[in-house]
Motif scaffolding. Structure first.
Motif, PDB file in Angstrom:
ATOM      1  N   TRP A   1      -3.162  -1.100  -7.718  1.00 41.03           N
ATOM      2  CA  TRP A   1      -4.548  -1.509  -7.599  1.00 41.03           C
ATOM      3  C   TRP A   1      -4.636  -3.033  -7.585  1.00 41.03           C
ATOM      4  CZ3 TRP A   1      -7.686   2.401  -6.531  1.00 41.03           C
ATOM      5  CH2 TRP A   1      -7.370   3.673  -7.004  1.00 41.03           C
ATOM      6  N   PRO A   2      -5.532  -3.602  -6.789  1.00 38.81           N
ATOM      7  CA  PRO A   2      -6.398  -2.933  -5.831  1.00 38.81           C
ATOM      8  C   PRO A   2      -5.635  -2.438  -4.607  1.00 38.81           C
ATOM      9  CG  PRO A   2      -6.586  -5.295  -5.581  1.00 38.81           C
ATOM     10  CD  PRO A   2      -5.695  -5.066  -6.753  1.00 38.81           C
ATOM     11  N   GLN A   3      -6.030  -1.299  -4.112  1.00 39.48           N
ATOM     12  CA  GLN A   3      -5.468  -0.852  -2.864  1.00 39.48           C
ATOM     13  C   GLN A   3      -5.870  -1.847  -1.770  1.00 39.48           C
ATOM     14  OE1 GLN A   3      -6.561   3.235  -2.108  1.00 39.48           O
ATOM     15  NE2 GLN A   3      -5.581   3.969  -3.960  1.00 39.48           N
TER      16      GLN A   3
ATOM     17  N   TYR B   1      -4.537   1.123  11.253  1.00 37.92           N
ATOM     18  CA  TYR B   1      -4.462   0.355  10.018  1.00 37.92           C
ATOM     19  C   TYR B   1      -3.454   0.993   9.070  1.00 37.92           C
ATOM     20  CZ  TYR B   1      -8.972  -1.640  11.431  1.00 37.92           C
ATOM     21  OH  TYR B   1      -9.991  -2.271  12.109  1.00 37.92           O
TER      22      TYR B   1
ATOM     23  N   PRO C   1     -12.554   5.861  10.100  1.00 43.71           N
ATOM     24  CA  PRO C   1     -11.096   6.010  10.210  1.00 43.71           C
ATOM     25  C   PRO C   1     -10.664   7.452   9.946  1.00 43.71           C
ATOM     26  CG  PRO C   1     -11.665   4.094   8.906  1.00 43.71           C
ATOM     27  CD  PRO C   1     -12.928   4.884   9.078  1.00 43.71           C
TER      28      PRO C   1
ATOM     29  N   GLY D   1      -4.440  -5.752   8.534  1.00 42.48           N
ATOM     30  CA  GLY D   1      -5.463  -6.265   9.424  1.00 42.48           C
ATOM     31  C   GLY D   1      -5.685  -5.451  10.688  1.00 42.48           C
TER      32      GLY D   1
ATOM     33  N   GLY E   1     -11.671  -5.787  10.404  1.00 43.14           N
ATOM     34  CA  GLY E   1     -10.861  -4.689   9.911  1.00 43.14           C
ATOM     35  C   GLY E   1     -11.438  -4.035   8.669  1.00 43.14           C
ATOM     36  N   LEU E   2     -10.688  -3.066   8.149  1.00 44.96           N
ATOM     37  CA  LEU E   2     -11.102  -2.338   6.959  1.00 44.96           C
ATOM     38  C   LEU E   2     -10.778  -3.141   5.703  1.00 44.96           C
ATOM     39  CD1 LEU E   2      -9.683   1.173   7.918  1.00 44.96           C
ATOM     40  CD2 LEU E   2     -12.025   0.358   8.199  1.00 44.96           C
TER      41      LEU E   2
ATOM     42  N   PHE F   1      -4.260   9.864  -0.493  1.00 44.42           N
ATOM     43  CA  PHE F   1      -4.894   8.825   0.325  1.00 44.42           C
ATOM     44  C   PHE F   1      -6.271   9.313   0.768  1.00 44.42           C
ATOM     45  CE2 PHE F   1      -1.947   5.393   0.814  1.00 44.42           C
ATOM     46  CZ  PHE F   1      -0.694   5.938   0.579  1.00 44.42           C
TER      47      PHE F   1
ATOM     48  N   TRP G   1     -13.857  10.948   5.182  1.00 42.54           N
ATOM     49  CA  TRP G   1     -14.719   9.775   5.228  1.00 42.54           C
ATOM     50  C   TRP G   1     -16.122  10.166   5.673  1.00 42.54           C
ATOM     51  CZ3 TRP G   1     -12.630   4.467   5.336  1.00 42.54           C
ATOM     52  CH2 TRP G   1     -11.245   4.406   5.132  1.00 42.54           C
TER      53      TRP G   1
ATOM     54  N   TYR H   1     -11.951   0.781 -10.335  1.00 49.20           N
ATOM     55  CA  TYR H   1     -11.106  -0.272  -9.789  1.00 49.20           C
ATOM     56  C   TYR H   1     -11.915  -1.015  -8.732  1.00 49.20           C
ATOM     57  CZ  TYR H   1      -7.600   2.914 -11.698  1.00 49.20           C
ATOM     58  OH  TYR H   1      -6.877   3.741 -12.516  1.00 49.20           O
ATOM     59  N   TYR H   2     -11.684  -2.328  -8.627  1.00 49.35           N
ATOM     60  CA  TYR H   2     -12.450  -3.148  -7.699  1.00 49.35           C
ATOM     61  C   TYR H   2     -11.560  -4.140  -6.974  1.00 49.35           C
ATOM     62  CZ  TYR H   2     -16.417  -1.432 -10.421  1.00 49.35           C
ATOM     63  OH  TYR H   2     -17.338  -0.626 -11.047  1.00 49.35           O
ATOM     64  N   ALA H   3     -11.935  -4.450  -5.751  1.00 46.77           N
ATOM     65  CA  ALA H   3     -11.321  -5.558  -5.042  1.00 46.77           C
ATOM     66  C   ALA H   3     -11.757  -6.860  -5.705  1.00 46.77           C
ATOM     67  CB  ALA H   3     -11.746  -5.553  -3.582  1.00 46.77           C
TER      68      ALA H   3
ATOM     69  N   TRP I   1     -10.721  -2.362   1.525  1.00 45.64           N
ATOM     70  CA  TRP I   1     -10.914  -1.486   0.372  1.00 45.64           C
ATOM     71  C   TRP I   1     -11.804  -2.206  -0.639  1.00 45.64           C
ATOM     72  CZ3 TRP I   1      -9.870  -1.918  -4.813  1.00 45.64           C
ATOM     73  CH2 TRP I   1      -9.945  -0.731  -5.561  1.00 45.64           C
TER      74      TRP I   1
ATOM     75  N   TYR J   1      -3.904   4.884   9.352  1.00 45.27           N
ATOM     76  CA  TYR J   1      -5.173   5.438   9.792  1.00 45.27           C
ATOM     77  C   TYR J   1      -5.410   5.024  11.235  1.00 45.27           C
ATOM     78  CZ  TYR J   1      -6.165   5.956   4.801  1.00 45.27           C
ATOM     79  OH  TYR J   1      -6.115   6.301   3.467  1.00 45.27           O
TER      80      TYR J   1
ATOM     81  N   GLN K   1      -2.327   1.138   4.901  1.00 49.25           N
ATOM     82  CA  GLN K   1      -2.944   1.001   3.583  1.00 49.25           C
ATOM     83  C   GLN K   1      -1.905   1.349   2.532  1.00 49.25           C
ATOM     84  OE1 GLN K   1      -5.409   4.137   2.231  1.00 49.25           O
ATOM     85  NE2 GLN K   1      -6.325   2.976   0.561  1.00 49.25           N
ATOM     86  N   GLN K   2      -1.915   0.592   1.418  1.00 48.31           N
ATOM     87  CA  GLN K   2      -1.019   0.913   0.304  1.00 48.31           C
ATOM     88  C   GLN K   2      -1.811   1.401  -0.896  1.00 48.31           C
ATOM     89  OE1 GLN K   2      -0.574  -0.666  -2.834  1.00 48.31           O
ATOM     90  NE2 GLN K   2      -2.178  -2.210  -2.540  1.00 48.31           N
ATOM     91  N   ARG K   3      -1.206   2.358  -1.604  1.00 48.91           N
ATOM     92  CA  ARG K   3      -1.813   2.838  -2.850  1.00 48.91           C
ATOM     93  C   ARG K   3      -0.841   2.658  -4.016  1.00 48.91           C
ATOM     94  NH1 ARG K   3       0.008   7.545  -4.951  1.00 48.91           N
ATOM     95  NH2 ARG K   3       1.134   9.013  -3.612  1.00 48.91           N
TER      96      ARG K   3
ATOM     97  N   PHE L   1      -5.636  -2.851   2.692  1.00 52.26           N
ATOM     98  CA  PHE L   1      -5.387  -2.476   4.081  1.00 52.26           C
ATOM     99  C   PHE L   1      -4.750  -3.650   4.820  1.00 52.26           C
ATOM    100  CE2 PHE L   1      -7.543   1.553   4.847  1.00 52.26           C
ATOM    101  CZ  PHE L   1      -8.474   1.629   3.812  1.00 52.26           C
TER     102      PHE L   1
ATOM    103  N   TYR M   1       4.557   4.454  -0.739  1.00 53.82           N
ATOM    104  CA  TYR M   1       3.140   4.764  -0.855  1.00 53.82           C
ATOM    105  C   TYR M   1       2.282   4.006   0.143  1.00 53.82           C
ATOM    106  CZ  TYR M   1       4.998   7.009  -4.956  1.00 53.82           C
ATOM    107  OH  TYR M   1       5.749   7.801  -5.787  1.00 53.82           O
ATOM    108  N   LEU M   2       2.530   4.322   1.402  1.00 55.76           N
ATOM    109  CA  LEU M   2       1.823   3.681   2.500  1.00 55.76           C
ATOM    110  C   LEU M   2       1.292   4.736   3.450  1.00 55.76           C
ATOM    111  CD1 LEU M   2       1.992   0.446   3.911  1.00 55.76           C
ATOM    112  CD2 LEU M   2       2.619   2.087   5.679  1.00 55.76           C
ATOM    113  N   ALA M   3       0.070   4.506   3.930  1.00 60.06           N
ATOM    114  CA  ALA M   3      -0.566   5.418   4.876  1.00 60.06           C
ATOM    115  C   ALA M   3      -0.939   4.672   6.148  1.00 60.06           C
ATOM    116  CB  ALA M   3      -1.816   6.028   4.256  1.00 60.06           C
TER     117      ALA M   3
END
Lengths: 119, 107
Positions: free
Chosen positions: B94-96, B87, B44, B100, A44-45, A105, A109, A59-61, A47, B36, B89-91, B98, B32-34
């Motif tokens: 932070w961190p944003q 998928y 995506p 699964g 999966g994706l 958002f 891409w 900002y970082y994971a 961030w 994709y 995703q939340q914003r 996704f 705040y959810l998207a």
């Protein structure tokens, strides 16, 4: 038309470094938050990182914090991801993405660049 | 970090059927959810933002709902081009992050 073109991917050994670039066109690059998202093969994706429009906030994971550094050159409309201490689990397609103002958002891409970490 | 859990992992449906996809957050993300959509070999594409707003060019058969921790993406009548992975995703924080993903496959 918004275009995001990633480059710099390739094969690197564990512990090595690589810098990805994302060349942007078709919009006012310096006005937008930019991000990197990755996708391991068949997964999966995830961030990875984001940077403010001015470049003064990043900002970082947790998975990349302390190893990856995100920066931008607004005069050249280019985003950079410096990746150090690379691990096998960093193997993925790395996508550059723009945060769209209307939605806040990831509205645009790139097509991604593949990074493979292997000995 | 906020964990997003999507269910089911796979949804097997026929064209014309209704698809209901779920995304649950480990803590409130307000609206705040998207969502994709991703097709094989492609990047995506943003479908929905702020839970219930369609992105530019997204057909009306796609709708989103929810707030807080529970969100739903509904495709009212599946078209052949809708079979893909979705998928959330939340914003909100932070961190944003996704979810699964949910694969919508042809039955």
């Amino acid at each position: 038309e918004v275009q995001l073109l990633e480059s710099g991917g390739g094969l690197v050994q564990p512990g090595g470094s690589l810098t990805l670039s994302c060349a942007a066109s078709g919009f006012t690059f310096s006005s937008y938050i930019m991000s990197w998202v990755r996708q391991a093969p068949g997964k999966g994706l995830e961030w990875v990182s984001a940077i403010s429009a001015s470049g003064d906030t990043t900002y970082y994971a947790d998975s990349v914090k302390g190893r990856f550094t995100l920066s931008r050159d607004n005069s050249k409309n280019t985003l950079f991801l410096q990746m150090d201490s690379l691990r096998a689990e960093d193997t993925a397609i790395y996508y550059c993405a723009e945060t769209v103002v209307t939605s806040a958002f990831l509205g645009y891409w790139g097509q991604g660049t593949l990074v493979t970490v292997s000995s | 970090e906020i964990v997003l859990t999507q269910s089911p992992a796979t949804l097997s449906l026929s064209p014309g059927e209704r698809a209901t996809l779920s995304c649950r957050a480990s803590q409130s993300v307000d609206i705040y959810l998207a969502w994709y959509q991703q097709k094989p070999g492609q990047a995506p594409r943003l479908l929905m933002y702020d839970a219930s707003n369609r992105a530019t060019g997204i057909p009306a058969r796609f709708s989103g709902s929810g707030s807080g921790t529970d969100f739903t993406l509904t495709i009212s009548s599946l078209e052949p081009e809708d079979f893909a992975v979705y998928y959330c995703q939340q914003r909100y924080m932070w961190p944003q992050t996704f979810g699964g993903g949910t694969k919508v496959e042809i039955k």
